[in-house]
Design an enzyme around this catalytic site. Structure first.
Site, PDB file in Angstrom:
ATOM      1  CE  LYS A  63      -4.473   0.297   0.559  1.00 56.96           C
ATOM      2  NZ  LYS A  63      -5.326  -0.238  -0.307  1.00 56.96           N
ATOM      3  CB  THR A 103      -2.576  -3.113  -0.137  1.00 58.90           C
ATOM      4  OG1 THR A 103      -4.002  -2.825  -1.070  1.00 58.90           O
ATOM      5  CG2 THR A 103      -1.664  -3.829  -1.354  1.00 58.90           C
ATOM      6  CG  ASP A 104      -8.411  -2.662   3.273  1.00 60.15           C
ATOM      7  OD1 ASP A 104      -8.657  -1.179   3.085  1.00 60.15           O
ATOM      8  OD2 ASP A 104      -8.907  -3.020   4.235  1.00 60.15           O
ATOM      9  CG  PHE A 162      30.317  26.679 -13.694  1.00 59.77           C
ATOM     10  CD1 PHE A 162      30.862  25.581 -13.327  1.00 59.77           C
ATOM     11  CD2 PHE A 162      29.719  26.655 -15.018  1.00 59.77           C
ATOM     12  CE1 PHE A 162      30.982  24.380 -13.832  1.00 59.77           C
ATOM     13  CE2 PHE A 162      29.477  25.126 -15.727  1.00 59.77           C
ATOM     14  CZ  PHE A 162      30.438  24.258 -14.988  1.00 59.77           C
ATOM     15  NE  ARG A 186      27.412  28.840 -10.514  1.00 61.23           N
ATOM     16  CZ  ARG A 186      27.178  27.643 -10.981  1.00 61.23           C
ATOM     17  NH1 ARG A 186      26.690  27.535 -12.217  1.00 61.23           N
ATOM     18  NH2 ARG A 186      27.780  26.708 -10.512  1.00 61.23           N
ATOM     19  CD  GLN A 224      29.389  18.961 -11.208  1.00 57.89           C
ATOM     20  OE1 GLN A 224      29.196  20.125 -10.677  1.00 57.89           O
ATOM     21  NE2 GLN A 224      29.172  18.372 -12.339  1.00 57.89           N
ATOM     22  CG  ASN A 257      22.677  24.683 -10.922  1.00 52.82           C
ATOM     23  OD1 ASN A 257      22.350  25.637 -10.367  1.00 52.82           O
ATOM     24  ND2 ASN A 257      24.066  24.483 -11.264  1.00 52.82           N
ATOM     25  CG  HIS A 262      20.131  26.748 -14.389  1.00 53.29           C
ATOM     26  ND1 HIS A 262      21.372  26.224 -13.771  1.00 53.29           N
ATOM     27  CD2 HIS A 262      19.708  25.679 -15.035  1.00 53.29           C
ATOM     28  CE1 HIS A 262      21.523  25.125 -14.227  1.00 53.29           C
ATOM     29  NE2 HIS A 262      20.751  24.661 -15.099  1.00 53.29           N
TER      30      HIS A 262
END
Lengths: 312, 312, 312, 312
Positions: free
Chosen positions: A12, A57-58, A165, A182, A230, A256, A258
């Site tokens: 479930k 699943t119940d 970067f 940045r 990284q 990332n 941006h």
């Protein structure tokens, strides 16, 4: 060559549980979403529709609610262990149970009043294998492998400077200009595996461990001068392992997000790192694992493990 | 009977703007989503495709970024007024501009580091009408009606007790049992209109007003013993108007996020208000407006306004 | 025991590409979302922030658009192979490229007019390993392992009868009544691996293969009298492998979208399988793999493979 | 100046209903989401928490399911009228009921097998006012105003040419280049009001009307050479009113889903309208109403109605 059933599991998903503890006028609140996946001797249900080995699943869902009443809900890792062990021990056909839990946080506003805490969620994934024999003298003892992974999702962090970067590889399709300033923003998705989770786990302080890992992740993000996402990822993972001996391994997925500097020159304006458009898609996605020197060579397998000068 | 163009408007939606203020090492951050809708003499573009009166939505977007650089971004209401007035004044065909702003909050983690604040967002909707003549001696003066609505979305609140629901009308289809103790949870969606917004607005403290309204909403939710979510809604709206003279009217939409008590009797367990399933759908939706005694009879129009004993 | 970097990868996610082919007045349209993940010699960028081995994710995105112009976009598997091979061959540090593509369908309305096709999407995941040496005489020849997985998502299917669920295991927490007639509904999520994808793939008909697999999945769902969703899953996978020799393995994840029969007895009404509430959460989740008898023992590894009487 | 309650309403939202009709082996399926909002004499519940006038939203939900069994579900407009009239007539305090319905389409795959139809949904909003007296001789006769709005959502259309955007107003912030060939794409959101909906509606063919309006919308989008999305919007609305006399008014909200031509020049490639990036945000949003010459001056009120040369 015949057609055969391979790996399979069922359970479930997305069971929503809110547990109130009413010891006096000051209530405590836990808000969880729980998912269960069971595997084992389930070939017949697939091939012939014979359901004799299938716990519905119940019933799994009912177990979540009943256990919440019987045992209470404190730390997600504990509640997950309780559930996973129950399924492996009580359902003969089941040899592996995996329980995934996410906890939605609430801030206290009053003795019985609360406010939801944003998008950040705490997670745990508990897996219990029943590949050994049950000890007749200790039928409650865990018998197989147990792993506990804690995690965090939706923790959105941003540094408005101290991120560059540059010096990257340029090919025929590279147009990106280098930058020495940045915005660096990400939504942290982290999963960390606890070392040496045994069958009994006496007195592990899951809450303290979670708080410590979270603080290490945030601290490393804030304090790292970033030359790439990284590098930031590795700094975050390294700090967690360096500060938290109970953690064996940590995986991070960092989108990332941006933030593009808007070109305001057409309007006669400069833009010294002040006005950005936050973009949704596409985004960079940086994924990595930080682990401890493997004794069994596991990390070396993928060819990317490399010893680090900093000992834990 | 001919076919004619009725009410219409156009603009750029969901302009994402992040503004960094870099006065020294300690940065400030504003994170907005801005939408613009312009109306006016736009019949020709619809009927013949003559675009002479159409300021492109791309230009509207550019204006948001350029204004963020030229004027900075502090309070959403101010930035909205700046933009709305600009469009009405500078584009001849445009007689009404509506600017919708949502602000995504960030908590400070360091001098230039931030963490996103959950799902709660602050909103503002600014509407400027240019239905009067521009004063030649004061071309910057606002000439038409101006309304400012501030708001909040995604503020999720929960009381784990002090909520009942009884004495309601029962019809043939009523099966709901009465309760004197339930969880009351909602995601507040509120919009409030500021009184007496004039063409110049000297020195209105939008930030203080927002904080005050938010505190009144939360306080009333927490402190009201609730006989229905309608009662809680009215208490929230009443408190805002009672405490904040600058607010003329407040609209609330409160989904009733049902938390159902789980029946644990089949498992031999009681459940004294402790274990709940949080449901997504369906949900109750309670909507209401709280306003001041109208001088122009507006509130009476809908037949539901009724004087309240408590004077503001 | 030192702290080391483990498995890692990076790339651009969710690159949105729409490609129009304009050979004459009748246009063709392809609408893709592309994600790229590269792995290889990336330890330095993580540890020191030296980006010399890093092809920016922005360049990866540019490559998608440039290749769409240079090579066109026909089948997602082909376009993925083109991109994955490019990155492995042209970026020295990269030893593995994985490209994930989803195609959003459009129905034709006219020579250059289209309507989006619902929520169903076609997917492909292409992985190229560069673990061998490049043949100097044939620099375009693939040198490492290549796998292509095609898939489908968001295919929502429902049978309004011919589904039962009985004879299952009952434990202390089981309250679910058995049923011999229920709605069975699911959103098919399938991924299938193509056999024998070589370095050159001359003339494989990806479109015909996709259509054949899709038809087998739908046909098996519609025609299977279901004793459990597991049984339906296996029937779907078995039919694909039986009918499509080019497919080596298929994985399915089938959420059981529960439709609960409403109890109308309180209103003096019966409900013979006619009125249901469609629920969102929780849901059952059934996951399974159907594969061919392994020659290398892979499927046996998980202990769940079992030979099937029906030969392919 | 006192604080008073203004406009208010309450009800159950997002009631999910699936109705199977089992006349023989060939089943019919209806899949609806229903929302109810009731208004009337509700001041006391807000002010004192006296719930005597409040029919619980749970009872409203039950009514949806019971009516689905008792009356069946065919056209959404009919089912909405049935529900809205019921609430106004049976709950004394309620003077207005609004029922919103969305229908999720399913394609037939077999006698009792179906596949969900994408994202397009059919909607209806029915409002019934009880402002008149009930006719004692005909207690089932509608007594107040009734409006029925049908609609469509999520109909995503795209023309890959025959769209230009030129000749627009340029201001200081305009940088957008004019274009004589662009992609025009939108997700149609339309709502149309049916004329002359009376208390009894004998024999109105809602299904035929819906199909006709949908065809007119799509036909006009496909066949219009577009100088702006506004022009396309008006052409769509005009065609609906011209072809469908039963429709009094139509409102359209058309997001302009921008597809940006990618600049491939840095890679030595041209891009003659072939490679585009599909963007999510920001987007243009064009909203407009097309109506018939008002006899009561309604359309003129907003100052934008203008007679059209083309008579209906």
């Amino acid at each position: 060559m015949a057609i055969v059933l391979g790996a399979n599991q069922y359970g479930k998903a997305e069971v929503r549980l809110v547990r109130v503890r009413r010891d006096g006028p000051r209530h405590e609140l836990r808000d969880l979403t729980v998912g269960i996946a069971l595997a084992g001797d389930l070939a017949e249900v697939h091939r012939s529709g014979d359901n004799a080995h299938v716990l519905p699943t119940d019933s799994q869902k009912n177990t979540v609610y009943a256990f919440a009443r019987e045992h209470g809900v404190d730390q997600v890792e504990e509640f997950g262990l309780l559930l996973a062990r129950h399924f492996v021990r009580s359902v003969p056909a089941i040899s592996r149970a995996r329980v995934e839990l996410t906890e939605h946080g609430w801030q206290r506003l009053g003795p019985h009043s609360f406010q939801r805490d944003g998008s950040e969620i705490r997670t745990a994934t508990v897996t219990v294998d029943a590949d050994g024999a049950v000890d007749a003298a200790d039928p409650d003892g865990a018998t197989g492998g147990t792993t506990v992974e804690s995690g965090i999702s939706g923790l959105v962090l941003l540094n408005s400077t101290d991120s560059e970067f540059r010096g990257y590889l340029k090919d025929r399709y590279t147009t990106l200009p280098e930058t020495d300033d940045r915005i660096l923003a990400t939504a942290v998705e982290a999963r960390w595996r606890h070392a040496d989770v045994g069958p009994t786990d006496p007195g592990r302080d899951w809450a303290e461990s979670y708080a410590g890992v979270r603080a290490a992740l945030v601290g490393a993000f804030v304090e790292t001068y970033s030359r790439s996402l990284q590098q930031t990822l590795y700094a975050m993972g390294h700090r967690v392992l360096a500060e938290r001996p109970e953690i064996a391994q940590l995986r991070l997925a960092l989108p990332n997000r941006h933030h593009l500097l808007v070109d305001l020159a057409p309007f006669g304006l400069d833009n010294p790192g002040e006005v950005f458009v936050a973009t949704d898609r596409p985004y960079g996605l940086i994924e990595g694992t930080v682990t401890r020197t493997p004794e069994d060579g596991t990390a070396a397998e993928d060819g990317t493990a490399a010893e680090d000068g900093t000992a834990a």
